[in-house]
Design an enzyme around this catalytic site. Sequence first.
Site, mmCIF file in Angstrom:
data_model
loop_
_atom_site.group_PDB
_atom_site.id
_atom_site.type_symbol
_atom_site.label_atom_id
_atom_site.label_comp_id
_atom_site.label_asym_id
_atom_site.label_seq_id
_atom_site.Cartn_x
_atom_site.Cartn_y
_atom_site.Cartn_z
ATOM 1 N N LEU A 130 0.782 -0.988 -0.071
ATOM 2 C CA LEU A 130 -0.143 0.078 -0.008
ATOM 3 C C LEU A 130 0.850 1.299 0.014
ATOM 4 O O LEU A 130 1.741 1.476 1.136
ATOM 5 C CB LEU A 130 -0.919 -0.121 1.285
ATOM 6 N N ASP A 146 -2.868 -2.355 18.914
ATOM 7 C CA ASP A 146 -1.413 -1.456 19.001
ATOM 8 C C ASP A 146 -1.497 -0.310 18.097
ATOM 9 O O ASP A 146 -0.519 -0.162 17.288
ATOM 10 C CB ASP A 146 -0.141 -2.490 18.512
#
Length: 286
Positions: free
Chosen positions: A94, A193
């Site tokens: 990406l 996270d």
Amino acid sequence: MWTQIDAHISQVTGEKFQSQQRRSVGGGCINQGYAVSNGEITYFVKLNQASEVAMFEAEALGLEEMLATASIRVPKPLSWGVAGNSSYIVLEWLELGSSNSNLWEEMGRKLAAMHQASSSESFGWKINNTIGSTPQINTWTADWAEFYIKHRLGYQFQLARRRGGNFPQQEKLLAAIPELLTHQVQPSLVHGDLWGGNAGCTASGEPVIFDPATYFGDREVDIAMTELFGGFPAAFYKGYNEVFPLYAGYEQRKTLYNLYHILNHFNLFGGGYSSQANRMIDQILR
């Protein structure tokens, strides 16, 4: 090693892949990262020691679980395994671009949609995974306070003692948690996270999150962590609360939730995180 990884990509995609370019990119402080291309298509490959393959398997399964919610964009995992002396994971590449307030607001809305995915098995996850390189225990537990005491803070305190950490009010804090977490918690699929380094926007203008430590827990753990290392833009919280408003008392609970990450940072890196954790414990018990 790369020949084996290329062969696995070819097997999974059904199209012959032979890497011609391998460029080192950021893989975080735990892994080595590479952009691997055959001239037409690029993949993101992370490498670690062969013994860490379970970490990559858990990351792939977490990304797949997040993808299944059809909410927020995450990189699609393609393959993982061991090649030579290394473990690896291959992810969709990406290209990241710049963000703006509209994109951050959209990220908040999409994360809220992901948090609405729940579990009938209560709190935890189907396997253990890692937070950084620290084991993260996800044993299914019916009660959220019990889960957080045993498998989050309690476990980190155990590790910290082995590292020489001194937390004088540790037992008092653990005993107080049932009274601190009295709100009605529904198990939400969380990233686990979610700090600024694990979120961004694609070049095409789509919010994306990555490097998860997935489990089903209180959704506030994700929101709290977004505030820990500098905070996300205000537009993110505006978008989130439009879709799934935070419950009363979040401002008091967020320090308790972020203590988990500060203890983990002490266990990973040592240094001043011990004194920061003790200050947070004092604040929570005040």
